[in-house]
Each structure stands twice: as structure tokens, then as C-alpha cells.
Design an enzyme around this catalytic site. Structure first.
Site, PDB file in Angstrom:
ATOM      1  N   PRO A  29       0.824  -1.214   0.000  1.00 14.11           N
ATOM      2  CA  PRO A  29       0.000   0.000   0.000  1.00 14.11           C
ATOM      3  C   PRO A  29       0.860   1.266   0.000  1.00 14.11           C
ATOM      4  CG  PRO A  29      -0.066  -1.047   2.170  1.00 14.11           C
ATOM      5  CD  PRO A  29       0.714  -1.956   1.270  1.00 14.11           C
ATOM      6  N   ASP A  30       0.309   2.337  -0.639  1.00 11.88           N
ATOM      7  CA  ASP A  30       1.039   3.616  -0.540  1.00 11.88           C
ATOM      8  C   ASP A  30       0.537   4.332   0.707  1.00 11.88           C
ATOM      9  OD1 ASP A  30      -0.889   5.303  -3.197  1.00 11.88           O
ATOM     10  OD2 ASP A  30      -1.425   4.671  -1.166  1.00 11.88           O
ATOM     11  N   PHE A  31       0.824   5.621   0.821  1.00 13.57           N
ATOM     12  CA  PHE A  31       0.490   6.353   2.054  1.00 13.57           C
ATOM     13  C   PHE A  31      -0.756   7.217   1.867  1.00 13.57           C
ATOM     14  CE2 PHE A  31       4.171   5.028   4.297  1.00 13.57           C
ATOM     15  CZ  PHE A  31       5.172   4.872   3.350  1.00 13.57           C
ATOM     16  N   ARG A  32      -0.810   7.947   0.715  1.00 12.97           N
ATOM     17  CA  ARG A  32      -1.851   8.965   0.572  1.00 12.97           C
ATOM     18  C   ARG A  32      -2.813   8.679  -0.578  1.00 12.97           C
ATOM     19  NH1 ARG A  32       2.994  10.648   1.729  1.00 12.97           N
ATOM     20  NH2 ARG A  32       3.366  11.686   3.731  1.00 12.97           N
ATOM     21  N   ASN A  98      11.189   5.275  -1.316  1.00  7.58           N
ATOM     22  CA  ASN A  98      10.680   3.991  -0.841  1.00  7.58           C
ATOM     23  C   ASN A  98      11.708   3.265   0.024  1.00  7.58           C
ATOM     24  OD1 ASN A  98       8.484   4.605  -2.402  1.00  7.58           O
ATOM     25  ND2 ASN A  98       9.069   3.257  -4.115  1.00  7.58           N
ATOM     26  N   ASP A 100      11.318  -0.101   0.540  1.00 10.77           N
ATOM     27  CA  ASP A 100      11.025  -1.534   0.332  1.00 10.77           C
ATOM     28  C   ASP A 100      12.153  -2.297  -0.360  1.00 10.77           C
ATOM     29  OD1 ASP A 100       8.616  -0.370  -2.144  1.00 10.77           O
ATOM     30  OD2 ASP A 100      10.761  -0.760  -2.393  1.00 10.77           O
ATOM     31  N   HIS A 115      15.055   8.205   2.021  1.00 15.55           N
ATOM     32  CA  HIS A 115      14.359   8.028   3.310  1.00 15.55           C
ATOM     33  C   HIS A 115      14.897   6.807   4.031  1.00 15.55           C
ATOM     34  CE1 HIS A 115      10.729  10.633   1.928  1.00 15.55           C
ATOM     35  NE2 HIS A 115      11.789  11.326   2.248  1.00 15.55           N
TER      36      HIS A 115
HETATM   37  N1  APR Z   1      -0.608   4.242 -10.819  1.00 19.32           N
HETATM   38  C1  APR Z   1      -0.356   5.584 -10.775  1.00 19.32           C
HETATM   39  N2  APR Z   1      -0.201   6.275  -9.609  1.00 19.32           N
HETATM   40  C2  APR Z   1      -0.331   5.582  -8.452  1.00 19.32           C
HETATM   41  C3  APR Z   1      -0.595   4.194  -8.402  1.00 19.32           C
HETATM   42  C4  APR Z   1      -0.735   3.528  -9.665  1.00 19.32           C
HETATM   43  N3  APR Z   1      -0.968   2.200  -9.722  1.00 19.32           N
HETATM   44  N4  APR Z   1      -0.664   3.798  -7.091  1.00 19.32           N
HETATM   45  C5  APR Z   1      -0.460   4.913  -6.352  1.00 19.32           C
HETATM   46  N5  APR Z   1      -0.255   5.968  -7.163  1.00 19.32           N
HETATM   47  C6  APR Z   1       0.043   7.347  -6.757  1.00 19.32           C
HETATM   48  C7  APR Z   1      -0.991   7.902  -5.803  1.00 19.32           C
HETATM   49  O1  APR Z   1      -2.008   8.564  -6.527  1.00 19.32           O
HETATM   50  C8  APR Z   1      -0.162   8.868  -4.952  1.00 19.32           C
HETATM   51  O2  APR Z   1      -0.258  10.202  -5.432  1.00 19.32           O
HETATM   52  O3  APR Z   1       1.256   7.311  -6.045  1.00 19.32           O
HETATM   53  C9  APR Z   1       1.281   8.399  -5.129  1.00 19.32           C
HETATM   54  C10 APR Z   1       1.874   7.900  -3.817  1.00 19.32           C
HETATM   55  O4  APR Z   1       1.973   9.010  -2.964  1.00 19.32           O
HETATM   56  P1  APR Z   1       2.215   8.763  -1.397  1.00 19.32           P
HETATM   57  O5  APR Z   1       1.320   7.685  -0.925  1.00 19.32           O
HETATM   58  O6  APR Z   1       2.171  10.110  -0.742  1.00 19.32           O
HETATM   59  O7  APR Z   1       3.693   8.173  -1.324  1.00 19.32           O
HETATM   60  P2  APR Z   1       5.046   8.987  -1.402  1.00 19.32           P
HETATM   61  O8  APR Z   1       4.875  10.220  -2.243  1.00 19.32           O
HETATM   62  O9  APR Z   1       6.096   8.018  -1.800  1.00 19.32           O
HETATM   63  O10 APR Z   1       5.275   9.429   0.132  1.00 19.32           O
HETATM   64  C11 APR Z   1       6.439  10.153   0.400  1.00 19.32           C
HETATM   65  O11 APR Z   1       5.884  10.129   2.742  1.00 19.32           O
HETATM   66  O12 APR Z   1       5.120   8.865   4.492  1.00 19.32           O
HETATM   67  C12 APR Z   1       6.224   9.406   3.932  1.00 19.32           C
HETATM   68  O13 APR Z   1       8.425   8.657   4.098  1.00 19.32           O
HETATM   69  C13 APR Z   1       7.175   8.326   3.561  1.00 19.32           C
HETATM   70  O14 APR Z   1       8.504   8.073   1.566  1.00 19.32           O
HETATM   71  C14 APR Z   1       7.213   8.393   2.055  1.00 19.32           C
HETATM   72  C15 APR Z   1       6.885   9.854   1.792  1.00 19.32           C
END
Ligand code: APR
Ligand code: ZN
Length: 243
Positions: A29-32, A98, A100, A115
Site C-alpha cells: 500500500p502507498d500512504f496517501r 521507498n 522496500d 528516506h
Molecule cells: N498508478 C499511478 N499512480 C499511483 C498508483 C498507480 N498504480 N498507485 C499509487 N499511485 C500514486 C498515488 O495517486 C499517490 O499520489 O502514487 C502516489 C503515492 O503518494 P504517497 O502515498 O504520498 O507516497 P510517497 O509520495 O512516496 O510518500 C512520500 O511520505 O510517508 C512518507 O516517508 C514516507 O517516503 C514516504 C513519503
């Protein structure tokens, strides 16, 4: 994505910034995003250094599968496409937010983890070091709130992941800044560009006259300054893999 493919082919120093979005294609899972980790209540405490020192079980409970289940995850299409770009000599390097370790698992060799990474853990009390696999062994068979502790002083082991409230790993971030500032093309993949200073890396490319392309489902604050913003990471992976 013709403009992006043309820019990749014509680039003399291509840089990439990746975020959690590229690993959602691997089941992490992503974060936001819509199903992001931060949709859970109090989730932002998981990677907060003050909360860790108050109660390290918040992190270990929140990350048991996300971090300590990493051995079950394999690189996805974007990781593999970036390895391909490196193999054909088109990629100067990857700056990743990331933790991971999937870029390394995919075989990419120039990866700056701005990070940090859970590859090593250190005791919060005496600095004792433990490897990722040693921590995984300590967690085996234990319940979700178990906290691996240092045998010397009993304090909690913390992963070398940058928590909110901590400074970024200097060497990795400096290398990422150099990569961005010397890139004539920077591709931003799967990040909301909301966490600084990592989110400022593409700006360094713009400031040195380079071009930025963004591939991300949600809009980002840099879209207006990018040459193009595309929503689909899978489409990017297919296009990049065919170069
Ligand atoms: N295709 C296109 N975009 C996608 C997909 C997908 N399959 N899945 C997710 N996304 C996009 C989402 O729309 C979101 O805007 O990826 C983005 C992920 O953003 P975040 O969840 O905020 O992750 P990230 O930007 O890596 O977070 C940055 O925040 O919590 C801290 O340290 C942590 O490294 C992390 C940092
Ligand atoms: Zn200790």
C-alpha cells in the site's frame, strides 16, 4: 507517452524519482492514495520518532507486514522497466523515497534511498546494530505488538528508515541532489510530491534547465511546471520497456 519516450531516447543524463505508487503494483500500500496507509486513524504516528521513543510497538504493529513482510514482495513492472533503462545505458540513477528495497531486488545498481532503509537497525539506547534478517528472526512467531530489543541494554531496535522528526541520510540525499541537478530529464514516478526535501529534487532539475515528466494517478503540486503529467504507471512501464 510519445513525448516522454522521445525525451528518454534523447536524454544524456536521465534521472528518476520514485515513490510508494510504483510499489502498489507489487501489492504494497502507498500512504496517501485512496487505499493509502495514512487513511487509518493515527497512522502518521507509525513513522514518527517521538512516538517511536514513547511506544515503539506503534511502529512494529503498523509495519509488521509492510516492512517485515518485504521478503514476500517482488519488484513490479516499473522497477523492471527502470532496470531495463539502466541496462541499455539510458539511466544515470534512481532517487527513491521507498524503503522496500525493491529497486535493488530488481537489479538497479544506482539507487539513492533518501528516506533510508530497514536493511540495518540500531538500538535506541547504545547504538548496537542488527540486520534486517536478524530482526525478522526476532519477530518470528511473536505477536503484532512485539518489540525487538537490544540484548546489551534492552532498548528498542529502530530501523534506519528516516522517521518524521529525523534528518535524511546525508550522503544519499547529497547524491540524489547531484543526480537531480545534473539531469537533463527527470521522471517522477508514483509520488504525491508532498514530503520535503525529497519532493524538492525535481525542482533542482528544473532550476538547472532540465525537463520534468510526472507519472502519477493523482495530481501533484509540480504538474504545471512539468512537460507532461500522465496518470498511468503501467503504461509508463510498457513504454519504457520497449525502448
Ligand atoms: N498508478 C499511478 N499512480 C499511483 C498508483 C498507480 N498504480 N498507485 C499509487 N499511485 C500514486 C498515488 O495517486 C499517490 O499520489 O502514487 C502516489 C503515492 O503518494 P504517497 O502515498 O504520498 O507516497 P510517497 O509520495 O512516496 O510518500 C512520500 O511520505 O510517508 C512518507 O516517508 C514516507 O517516503 C514516504 C513519503
Ligand atoms: Zn542497546
Amino acid at each position: 507517452m510519445e513525448r516522454l519516450v522521445k525525451a528518454i531516447k534523447g536524454s544524456r543524463s536521465l534521472a528518476v524519482l520514485t515513490g510508494a505508487g510504483i510499489s502498489t503494483l507489487c501489492g504494497i500500500p502507498d500512504f496517501r492514495g485512496p487505499q493509502g496507509l495514512y487513511k487509518q486513524p493515527d497512522a502518521e504516528r507509525i513513522f514518527d520518532i517521538d512516538w517511536f521513543d514513547r511506544d515503539p510497538s506503534i511502529y512494529y504493529r503498523g509495519c509488521r507486514s509492510l516492512v517485515y513482510g518485504l521478503k514476500d514482495f517482488t519488484p513490479g513492472p516499473v522497477h523492471k522497466a527502470l532496470k531495463h533503462l539502466e541496462d541499455i545505458g539510458k539511466l544515470a540513477g534512481i532517487a527513491t523515497q521507498n524503503i522496500d528495497m525493491l529497486h535493488q531486488k530488481a537489479g538497479s545498481s544506482v539507487v539513492y534511498e533518501v528516506h533510508g532503509s530497514p536493511l540495518l537497525h540500531h538500538c535506541r539506547g547504545c547504538g548496537n546494530e542488527a540486520t534486517f534478517s536478524e530482526i525478522c528472526t526476532m519477530l518470528e512467531g511473536k505477536d503484532a505488538s512485539f518489540v525487538p530489543r537490544c540484548p546489551e541494554c534492552g532498548s528498542a531496535y529502530k530501523p534506519d528508515i528516516t522517521f518524521f522528526g529525523e534528518a535524511l541520510p546525508e550522503e544519499a540525499f547529497r547524491a540524489a541532489q547531484h543526480l537531480a541537478a545534473t539531469a537533463d530529464v527527470m521522471i517522477v514516478l508514483g509520488t504525491s510530491l508532498t514530503v520535503f526535501p525529497a519532493a524538492g529534487l525535481p525542482v533542482a532539475t528544473l532550476h538547472s534547465g532540465g525537463k520534468v515528466f510526472i507519472v502519477n494517478a493523482q495530481p501533484t503540486s509540480l504538474d504545471a511546471q512539468a512537460i507532461a503529467h500522465y496518470p498511468d504507471l503501467l503504461e509508463f512501464a510498457q513504454a519504457a520497456s520497449s525502448i
